[in-house]
Scaffold this motif. Structure first.
Motif, PDB file in Angstrom:
ATOM      1  N   ARG A 212      21.403  22.522 -21.488  1.00 51.39           N
ATOM      2  CA  ARG A 212      22.792  22.839 -21.818  1.00 51.39           C
ATOM      3  C   ARG A 212      23.763  21.875 -21.153  1.00 51.39           C
ATOM      4  O   ARG A 212      23.384  21.015 -20.351  1.00 51.39           O
ATOM      5  CB  ARG A 212      23.107  24.283 -21.409  1.00 51.39           C
ATOM      6  N   ARG A 213      25.028  22.037 -21.487  1.00 54.41           N
ATOM      7  CA  ARG A 213      26.100  21.205 -20.928  1.00 54.41           C
ATOM      8  C   ARG A 213      26.701  21.941 -19.733  1.00 54.41           C
ATOM      9  O   ARG A 213      27.213  23.047 -19.888  1.00 54.41           O
ATOM     10  CB  ARG A 213      27.168  20.946 -21.986  1.00 54.41           C
ATOM     11  N   VAL A 214      26.656  21.305 -18.564  1.00 56.21           N
ATOM     12  CA  VAL A 214      27.074  21.970 -17.326  1.00 56.21           C
ATOM     13  C   VAL A 214      28.161  21.140 -16.658  1.00 56.21           C
ATOM     14  O   VAL A 214      28.027  19.921 -16.505  1.00 56.21           O
ATOM     15  CB  VAL A 214      25.891  22.150 -16.354  1.00 56.21           C
ATOM     16  N   LEU A 215      29.225  21.820 -16.247  1.00 48.90           N
ATOM     17  CA  LEU A 215      30.311  21.191 -15.507  1.00 48.90           C
ATOM     18  C   LEU A 215      30.258  21.659 -14.063  1.00 48.90           C
ATOM     19  O   LEU A 215      30.178  22.862 -13.793  1.00 48.90           O
ATOM     20  CB  LEU A 215      31.670  21.574 -16.116  1.00 48.90           C
ATOM     21  N   VAL A 216      30.296  20.714 -13.116  1.00 46.88           N
ATOM     22  CA  VAL A 216      30.353  21.025 -11.688  1.00 46.88           C
ATOM     23  C   VAL A 216      31.701  20.559 -11.159  1.00 46.88           C
ATOM     24  O   VAL A 216      32.089  19.399 -11.363  1.00 46.88           O
ATOM     25  CB  VAL A 216      29.209  20.338 -10.912  1.00 46.88           C
ATOM     26  N   VAL A 217      32.433  21.447 -10.507  1.00 48.34           N
ATOM     27  CA  VAL A 217      33.758  21.143  -9.975  1.00 48.34           C
ATOM     28  C   VAL A 217      33.712  21.236  -8.457  1.00 48.34           C
ATOM     29  O   VAL A 217      33.327  22.268  -7.908  1.00 48.34           O
ATOM     30  CB  VAL A 217      34.823  22.112 -10.524  1.00 48.34           C
ATOM     31  N   GLY A 218      34.104  20.167  -7.763  1.00 45.12           N
ATOM     32  CA  GLY A 218      34.132  20.197  -6.308  1.00 45.12           C
ATOM     33  C   GLY A 218      33.622  18.903  -5.718  1.00 45.12           C
ATOM     34  O   GLY A 218      32.796  18.209  -6.323  1.00 45.12           O
ATOM     35  N   ALA A 219      34.106  18.565  -4.510  1.00 46.12           N
ATOM     36  CA  ALA A 219      33.795  17.275  -3.902  1.00 46.12           C
ATOM     37  C   ALA A 219      32.963  17.388  -2.637  1.00 46.12           C
ATOM     38  O   ALA A 219      32.816  16.409  -1.926  1.00 46.12           O
ATOM     39  CB  ALA A 219      35.092  16.528  -3.582  1.00 46.12           C
ATOM     40  N   GLY A 220      32.427  18.545  -2.337  1.00 45.36           N
ATOM     41  CA  GLY A 220      31.712  18.717  -1.079  1.00 45.36           C
ATOM     42  C   GLY A 220      30.210  18.821  -1.271  1.00 45.36           C
ATOM     43  O   GLY A 220      29.651  18.515  -2.331  1.00 45.36           O
ATOM     44  N   HIS A 221      29.544  19.300  -0.227  1.00 48.65           N
ATOM     45  CA  HIS A 221      28.093  19.306  -0.227  1.00 48.65           C
ATOM     46  C   HIS A 221      27.492  20.427  -1.056  1.00 48.65           C
ATOM     47  O   HIS A 221      26.344  20.320  -1.502  1.00 48.65           O
ATOM     48  CB  HIS A 221      27.587  19.346   1.213  1.00 48.65           C
ATOM     49  N   SER A 222      28.235  21.486  -1.287  1.00 48.88           N
ATOM     50  CA  SER A 222      27.754  22.506  -2.221  1.00 48.88           C
ATOM     51  C   SER A 222      27.648  21.908  -3.616  1.00 48.88           C
ATOM     52  O   SER A 222      26.681  22.142  -4.341  1.00 48.88           O
ATOM     53  CB  SER A 222      28.690  23.717  -2.228  1.00 48.88           C
ATOM     54  N   ALA A 223      28.658  21.127  -4.007  1.00 52.17           N
ATOM     55  CA  ALA A 223      28.607  20.437  -5.296  1.00 52.17           C
ATOM     56  C   ALA A 223      27.427  19.485  -5.346  1.00 52.17           C
ATOM     57  O   ALA A 223      26.703  19.413  -6.354  1.00 52.17           O
ATOM     58  CB  ALA A 223      29.915  19.686  -5.534  1.00 52.17           C
ATOM     59  N   ALA A 224      27.200  18.738  -4.267  1.00 54.52           N
ATOM     60  CA  ALA A 224      26.100  17.774  -4.235  1.00 54.52           C
ATOM     61  C   ALA A 224      24.754  18.468  -4.417  1.00 54.52           C
ATOM     62  O   ALA A 224      23.888  17.983  -5.164  1.00 54.52           O
ATOM     63  CB  ALA A 224      26.135  17.001  -2.921  1.00 54.52           C
ATOM     64  N   ASN A 225      24.557  19.597  -3.745  1.00 49.69           N
ATOM     65  CA  ASN A 225      23.308  20.337  -3.902  1.00 49.69           C
ATOM     66  C   ASN A 225      23.078  20.726  -5.353  1.00 49.69           C
ATOM     67  O   ASN A 225      21.984  20.553  -5.905  1.00 49.69           O
ATOM     68  CB  ASN A 225      23.347  21.598  -3.029  1.00 49.69           C
ATOM     69  N   THR A 226      24.101  21.275  -5.992  1.00 55.21           N
ATOM     70  CA  THR A 226      23.965  21.721  -7.373  1.00 55.21           C
ATOM     71  C   THR A 226      23.724  20.550  -8.308  1.00 55.21           C
ATOM     72  O   THR A 226      22.878  20.613  -9.211  1.00 55.21           O
ATOM     73  CB  THR A 226      25.215  22.508  -7.792  1.00 55.21           C
ATOM     74  N   LEU A 227      24.455  19.465  -8.111  1.00 50.36           N
ATOM     75  CA  LEU A 227      24.308  18.297  -8.991  1.00 50.36           C
ATOM     76  C   LEU A 227      22.891  17.734  -8.934  1.00 50.36           C
ATOM     77  O   LEU A 227      22.291  17.421  -9.974  1.00 50.36           O
ATOM     78  CB  LEU A 227      25.324  17.232  -8.590  1.00 50.36           C
ATOM     79  N   THR A 240      19.878  18.583 -21.111  1.00 53.14           N
ATOM     80  CA  THR A 240      20.737  19.011 -20.007  1.00 53.14           C
ATOM     81  C   THR A 240      21.725  17.887 -19.699  1.00 53.14           C
ATOM     82  O   THR A 240      21.330  16.772 -19.372  1.00 53.14           O
ATOM     83  CB  THR A 240      19.918  19.328 -18.744  1.00 53.14           C
ATOM     84  N   ARG A 241      23.009  18.184 -19.843  1.00 56.63           N
ATOM     85  CA  ARG A 241      24.054  17.179 -19.608  1.00 56.63           C
ATOM     86  C   ARG A 241      24.960  17.650 -18.480  1.00 56.63           C
ATOM     87  O   ARG A 241      25.370  18.812 -18.446  1.00 56.63           O
ATOM     88  CB  ARG A 241      24.866  16.946 -20.882  1.00 56.63           C
ATOM     89  N   ILE A 242      25.263  16.735 -17.585  1.00 61.06           N
ATOM     90  CA  ILE A 242      25.939  17.098 -16.334  1.00 61.06           C
ATOM     91  C   ILE A 242      27.239  16.310 -16.201  1.00 61.06           C
ATOM     92  O   ILE A 242      27.226  15.069 -16.227  1.00 61.06           O
ATOM     93  CB  ILE A 242      25.039  16.782 -15.121  1.00 61.06           C
ATOM     94  N   THR A 243      28.342  17.021 -16.051  1.00 62.04           N
ATOM     95  CA  THR A 243      29.644  16.398 -15.777  1.00 62.04           C
ATOM     96  C   THR A 243      30.133  16.891 -14.426  1.00 62.04           C
ATOM     97  O   THR A 243      30.044  18.086 -14.124  1.00 62.04           O
ATOM     98  CB  THR A 243      30.674  16.756 -16.862  1.00 62.04           C
ATOM     99  N   TRP A 244      30.650  15.973 -13.640  1.00 59.30           N
ATOM    100  CA  TRP A 244      31.124  16.279 -12.285  1.00 59.30           C
ATOM    101  C   TRP A 244      32.599  15.919 -12.180  1.00 59.30           C
ATOM    102  O   TRP A 244      32.974  14.772 -12.401  1.00 59.30           O
ATOM    103  CB  TRP A 244      30.300  15.488 -11.273  1.00 59.30           C
TER     104      TRP A 244
END
Length: 473
Positions: A212-227, A240-244
């Motif tokens: 699926r298409r997933v958007l990750v919002v945030g600039a910290g390490h929680s975002a990094a883990n998820t990405l 699976t498509r990833i936008t940050w």
């Protein structure tokens, strides 16, 4: 322990409260450490935990590995309670997951003979005040016991306390996706599409994001883990498509210090993320904010983004909002708190941690005197919640906070003032040279890094990977 069966019933209470317990709100790492230190000082703790078991917040991010090793994750007083039970300390240099932090430390600690009868689970604190006096009444206030109101099942149960330590953390109170500290229009209707700040995309949440298409919002390490977990998922789940999306001009905070980071796991995390972006596995949008969310009607979500090229719509299937956390202050509104209006931390602590000026790893050791609220003696916010909206709390900092507060409550102010904290430098702070890539080239100004002016407060390792020893509650 004194309880009032029904709120509003007449209460007989002493004006002096030495025989009452010290209530600790929250049975996470810092709350249980507080109880251990209170016992060592000859004080009676009563730990009230909203969840069904200790470490309830940590269990929510059990799949995340902390950045700091066990040597920074175990409190000294807690270890002294555990040692007579035959507990074996984990290897100091090993990095635990959230699940291991609970299973190998918090759960055994809560089961010790000293603590197991002093912890009440399923007791959600909804208010703290003084018996017979709301916050508008100051005369004789310090002589009145604290009144701590909880919800247990369908009942209200009140507890009297000589002092209160709020170690409830900030987990469960995420900052919104929208900018300016406010939810984006439509955010309140987007719940079915929101994954939370640290979704388990390789486990429990896999079906929601695979292919699926997933958007990750945030600039910290929680975002990094998820990405990075999404990148791993994409290798076995085609499509699976990833936008940050990062609000700031640089993702340097999530990249960390690379080889210069003295928390090696965090350095590796940042290096892998930078490589994933360079390889095109993650579509990075900087200087971009979320301005609207609207379901499409066919099972997807339209997210309107405002960035350098102007507004654009992005259709996604899921959103992970790793935008940090803020303290839940509503239960404390009947107390006379001295909080910084911006950081929402104790007023004397706020200048030391303000993310606009503070560098990671440079917060001086601090204790009861810095955390005190002069108009409400005996009340302290400790742990992650004491940092308000600031992003750089460490578990070891919380352990030293509660050691000092326990000493103060026992009347040993010399010990309370003798605060010490030994932590590694992070290697990614604004006091350091510019961040470098693996070839020695500058990739960002460090002021855009883990602290500085980053708009997204967040937990470092505990779970950031959260806010741990060097930890996103």
């Amino acid at each position: 322990m004194e309880q009032i069966p029904r709120p509003g019933a007449p209460v007989s209470h002493p004006l002096h409260t030495p025989d009452l317990p010290v209530v600790v709100i929250g049975a996470g790492p810092v709350g249980l450490a507080a109880a251990a230190h209170l016992l060592e000082q000859g004080l009676e703790p009563l730990v009230l935990e909203a969840g069904d078991a200790v470490g309830a917040s940590v269990r929510d991010w059990s799949h995340i590995r902390l950045f700091s090793p066990w040597q920074y994750d175990v409190d000294a007083a807690a270890a002294r309670l555990l040692e007579p039970t035959g507990w074996q300390a984990p290897r100091p240099t090993r990095l635990p997951t959230g699940a291991e932090l609970v299973e190998d430390y918090l759960a055994p600690l809560a089961a010790t003979p000293a603590l197991r009868h002093r912890i009440v689970t399923g007791a959600r604190v909804v208010g703290v005040s003084r018996v017979g006096a709301d916050k508008t009444h100051g005369a004789g206030r310090a002589d009145r016991p604290f009144l701590v109101r909880t919800v247990v099942g369908d009942a209200l149960v009140d507890h009297l306390a000589r002092a209160v330590l709020d170690a409830s953390g900030t987990w469960g109170h995420a900052n919104p996706l929208g900018s300016a500290g406010l939810p984006a229009p439509g955010e309140d209707q987007a719940g079915p599409f929101l994954l939370g700040p640290l979704p388990d995309v390789l486990g429990a949440d896999r079906e929601r994001v695979a292919g699926r298409r997933v958007l990750v919002v945030g600039a910290g390490h929680s975002a990094a883990n998820t990405l990075l977990s999404l990148v791993d998922l994409a290798r076995t789940a085609p499509g699976t498509r990833i936008t940050w999306v990062v609000r700031g001009a640089s993702p340097a905070r999530a990249y960390g210090g690379g080889k210069a980071d003295e928390l090696p796991e965090r350095g590796v995390l940042g290096t892998r993320l930078r490589q994933a972006v360079s390889a095109g596995d993650v579509d990075l949008l900087t200087s971009t904010s979320v301005t609207c969310l609207a379901p499409t009607g066919d099972g997807a979500l339209t997210v309107t983004l405002d960035g350098p090229g102007g507004p654009r719509d992005l259709v996604v299937d899921a959103v992970a909002g790793a935008t940090g956390f803020r303290p839940h202050l509503e239960p404390l509104r009947e107390l006379r708190l001295d909080l910084d209006p911006a950081v929402e931390a104790p007023a004397r602590l706020a200048p030391l941690i303000d993310p606009e000026h503070h560098s990671c790893g440079t917060v001086p050791a601090h204790g009861a005197d810095v955390l005190a609220h002069p108009a409400e003696p005996g009340f302290f916010v400790v742990g992650a919640k004491s940092y308000g909206r600031a992003p750089t709390f460490l578990l070891a900092t919380g352990y030293e906070q509660v050691r000092s507060v326990a000493a103060h409550l026992a009347g040993d102010d010399d010990a309370a003032r003798a605060v010490l904290l030994d932590l590694p430098e992070t290697g990614v702070c604004s006091s350091l040279p510019p961040l470098l890539d693996d070839d020695g080239r500058a990739v960002a100004d460090p002021s855009d890094g883990c602290c500085g002016s980053s708009p997204e407060p967040e937990l470092i390792g505990f779970p950031t990977g959260l806010r741990h020893g060097r930890t996103a509650s």
